[in-house]
Design an enzyme around this catalytic site. Structure first.
Site, PDB file in Angstrom:
ATOM      1  N   HIS A 153     -18.245  52.385  -2.728  1.00  0.00           N
ATOM      2  CA  HIS A 153     -17.514  51.632  -4.004  1.00  0.00           C
ATOM      3  C   HIS A 153     -17.248  50.363  -3.364  1.00  0.00           C
ATOM      4  O   HIS A 153     -16.261  49.576  -3.386  1.00  0.00           O
ATOM      5  CB  HIS A 153     -16.095  51.859  -4.412  1.00  0.00           C
ATOM      6  CG  HIS A 153     -15.739  51.759  -5.685  1.00  0.00           C
ATOM      7  ND1 HIS A 153     -15.934  50.302  -6.264  1.00  0.00           N
ATOM      8  CD2 HIS A 153     -15.672  52.483  -6.850  1.00  0.00           C
ATOM      9  CE1 HIS A 153     -15.587  50.378  -7.457  1.00  0.00           C
ATOM     10  NE2 HIS A 153     -15.502  51.431  -7.898  1.00  0.00           N
ATOM     11  N   ALA A 154     -18.300  49.604  -2.545  1.00  0.00           N
ATOM     12  CA  ALA A 154     -18.140  48.200  -2.020  1.00  0.00           C
ATOM     13  C   ALA A 154     -18.336  47.208  -3.172  1.00  0.00           C
ATOM     14  O   ALA A 154     -19.134  47.362  -3.941  1.00  0.00           O
ATOM     15  CB  ALA A 154     -19.333  48.102  -1.045  1.00  0.00           C
ATOM     16  N   GLN A 194     -23.985  52.737 -11.353  1.00  0.00           N
ATOM     17  CA  GLN A 194     -22.712  52.236 -12.102  1.00  0.00           C
ATOM     18  C   GLN A 194     -22.564  50.835 -12.096  1.00  0.00           C
ATOM     19  O   GLN A 194     -22.382  50.355 -10.661  1.00  0.00           O
ATOM     20  CB  GLN A 194     -21.337  53.101 -11.808  1.00  0.00           C
ATOM     21  CG  GLN A 194     -20.011  52.462 -12.746  1.00  0.00           C
ATOM     22  CD  GLN A 194     -20.047  53.049 -13.979  1.00  0.00           C
ATOM     23  OE1 GLN A 194     -20.971  54.085 -14.415  1.00  0.00           O
ATOM     24  NE2 GLN A 194     -18.914  52.850 -14.816  1.00  0.00           N
ATOM     25  N   GLU A 221     -22.898  51.167  -7.739  1.00  0.00           N
ATOM     26  CA  GLU A 221     -22.440  52.496  -7.426  1.00  0.00           C
ATOM     27  C   GLU A 221     -23.504  53.648  -7.562  1.00  0.00           C
ATOM     28  O   GLU A 221     -23.532  53.763  -8.795  1.00  0.00           O
ATOM     29  CB  GLU A 221     -21.043  52.936  -7.886  1.00  0.00           C
ATOM     30  CG  GLU A 221     -19.993  51.897  -7.307  1.00  0.00           C
ATOM     31  CD  GLU A 221     -19.073  51.854  -8.557  1.00  0.00           C
ATOM     32  OE1 GLU A 221     -18.179  53.078  -8.285  1.00  0.00           O
ATOM     33  OE2 GLU A 221     -18.673  51.219  -9.296  1.00  0.00           O
ATOM     34  N   ASN A 267     -16.275  58.196 -10.399  1.00  0.00           N
ATOM     35  CA  ASN A 267     -16.183  57.551 -11.878  1.00  0.00           C
ATOM     36  C   ASN A 267     -15.306  58.589 -12.375  1.00  0.00           C
ATOM     37  O   ASN A 267     -14.430  59.066 -12.059  1.00  0.00           O
ATOM     38  CB  ASN A 267     -17.532  57.811 -12.509  1.00  0.00           C
ATOM     39  CG  ASN A 267     -17.839  56.781 -13.304  1.00  0.00           C
ATOM     40  OD1 ASN A 267     -17.040  56.524 -14.122  1.00  0.00           O
ATOM     41  ND2 ASN A 267     -18.923  55.851 -13.199  1.00  0.00           N
ATOM     42  N   ASP A 324     -19.100  47.647 -16.885  1.00  0.00           N
ATOM     43  CA  ASP A 324     -18.638  48.748 -16.306  1.00  0.00           C
ATOM     44  C   ASP A 324     -19.442  50.120 -16.928  1.00  0.00           C
ATOM     45  O   ASP A 324     -18.816  50.954 -17.514  1.00  0.00           O
ATOM     46  CB  ASP A 324     -17.153  48.921 -16.453  1.00  0.00           C
ATOM     47  CG  ASP A 324     -16.652  49.912 -15.400  1.00  0.00           C
ATOM     48  OD1 ASP A 324     -17.460  50.775 -14.597  1.00  0.00           O
ATOM     49  OD2 ASP A 324     -15.315  50.240 -15.486  1.00  0.00           O
ATOM     50  N   HIS A 344     -12.393  58.895  -9.811  1.00  0.00           N
ATOM     51  CA  HIS A 344     -12.808  58.487  -8.350  1.00  0.00           C
ATOM     52  C   HIS A 344     -11.980  59.700  -7.473  1.00  0.00           C
ATOM     53  O   HIS A 344     -11.562  59.372  -6.194  1.00  0.00           O
ATOM     54  CB  HIS A 344     -12.457  57.440  -7.903  1.00  0.00           C
ATOM     55  CG  HIS A 344     -13.629  56.201  -8.365  1.00  0.00           C
ATOM     56  ND1 HIS A 344     -14.723  56.472  -8.652  1.00  0.00           N
ATOM     57  CD2 HIS A 344     -13.173  54.764  -8.771  1.00  0.00           C
ATOM     58  CE1 HIS A 344     -15.351  55.462  -9.166  1.00  0.00           C
ATOM     59  NE2 HIS A 344     -14.489  54.317  -9.103  1.00  0.00           N
TER      60      HIS A 344
END
Length: 344
Positions: A178-179, A281, A309, A83, A245, A109
């Site tokens: 982060h899929a 997230q 996430e 993030n 988001d 990230h």
């Protein structure tokens, strides 16, 4: 019974040290997942619908070149800090640290070359694979030699992702995968027909650059109240939201707990997210624009996937009232997230 297979997937270019990129295929009766030693990336995750038909439910690419190119972190482990960190800056023990700015005025990230863009060493386990790397002191501006282990294990319908780390100097750390999911199958047009629930009583409002304002706001009476399942498309319309988001604040406990669930009524596929992390997230692929050619030449338009996430709260290193994001020498960072796939 889980089987594990390893095979070649490609090579890194000589200017990046060469090195073979391997793919690890984990397979049970109900789930099949493929993971790369590059970025610990989940490239494929196949799960059954209510008729027993397998579909791949994560976005990604067919080749290593796709993952080495520019993309929004498809399937990767991101770090040192997942993030955003405001202005890419933080202060530790009286010393200022400046990170690379790769998200407008902020660091996102892990920076220019985070954990998603490097080769990890791999060890095959009876029901999974463990990846390791040493992130050297000063990498991307972060202090300390950081040893990191990411372990994927598959048991029946459950994929577990465990993150462990140790450091030589105090450093912020927050790791996640982060899929991008679409339970209708990757390449499907949108996720509006998915039902989503998140077990959080509060969330973090953000400014127009997506940095938390510092307020911890109750979800009650807002479009962020996802404690009961909502149909995503209708919910976004009802609350005039362009998408999510945002970090949802989870109970501050170290035990495993169910924190989110996605359900796709047409296929019956469900995914539960369990974790030990303090935040999640929820991201609805707002920046996808159809320009990337994904697996099987699929294009990925806006809102064609969602991410859940599990992580620490964004910008926690600059917000003392957020959960602790610092790892000290002699301590161990250790968090696990479990993804459970089923049909309803």
């Amino acid at each position: 019974m889980t089987t594990v297979r390893r095979e070649a997937f490609g090579r890194m270019p000589p200017e990046e040290g060469g090195g073979e990129v391997e793919k690890f295929v984990l397979q049970s009766d109900s789930v099949r997942v493929e993971i790369l030693s590059f970025g610990c990336i989940i490239t494929t995750l196949e799960t059954k619908d209510r008729d027993g038909q397998f579909s791949d439910v994560v976005l990604g690419f067919d080749t290593l070149e796709g993952y080495r190119g520019s993309h929004p972190f498809f399937g990767a482990v991101v770090g040192r800090v997942a993030n955003r960190i405001a202005n890419g800056r933080f202060n530790l023990d009286g010393k200022d640290y400046q990170l690379f700015l790769n998200n407008g005025p902020h660091s996102l990230h892990g920076g220019a070359k985070g954990f998603d863009k490097v080769l990890w060493s791999a060890e095959v386990l009876p029901n999974g694979v463990r990846f390791f790397r040493l992130s050297p002191d000063g990498e991307e501006g972060y202090p300390g030699d950081l040893k990191v282990w990411v372990t994927y294990t598959l048991s029946g319908r459950e994929l577990a992702i465990n993150y462990q780390a140790q450091t030589s100097k105090t450093t912020p750390i927050s790791l996640t995968n982060h899929a991008y999911f679409n339970l209708a199958g990757q390449g499907s047009r949108d996720v509006y027909d998915h039902e989503i629930s998140i077990a959080a009583d509060s969330y973090l409002p953000v400014d127009d650059t997506k940095i938390p304002t510092g307020e911890v706001a109750p979800v009650q009476g807002t479009g962020f109240d996802l404690r009961q399942p909502v149909e995503l498309g209708k919910h976004l319309q009802k609350f005039h939201l362009d998408g999510f988001d945002h970090n949802f604040c989870l109970p501050q406990r170290q035990d495993r707990r169910l924190v989110a669930r996605a359900f796709h009524p047409p296929t019956g596929r469900t995914m539960e997210v369990h974790t030990t992390q303090p935040g999640i997230q929820f991201y609805t692929g707002n920046s996808l624009d159809g320009s990337l050619k994904g697996k099987g030449a699929a294009t990925y338009p806006k809102h064609s996937a969602f991410c859940l996430e599990t992580q620490n709260w964004p910008d926690a290193v600059n917000k003392p009232h957020f959960p602790n994001v610092l790892l000290h020498p002699g301590e161990e960072y250790n968090h696990t997230t479990w993804l459970v796939f089923n049909t309803a």
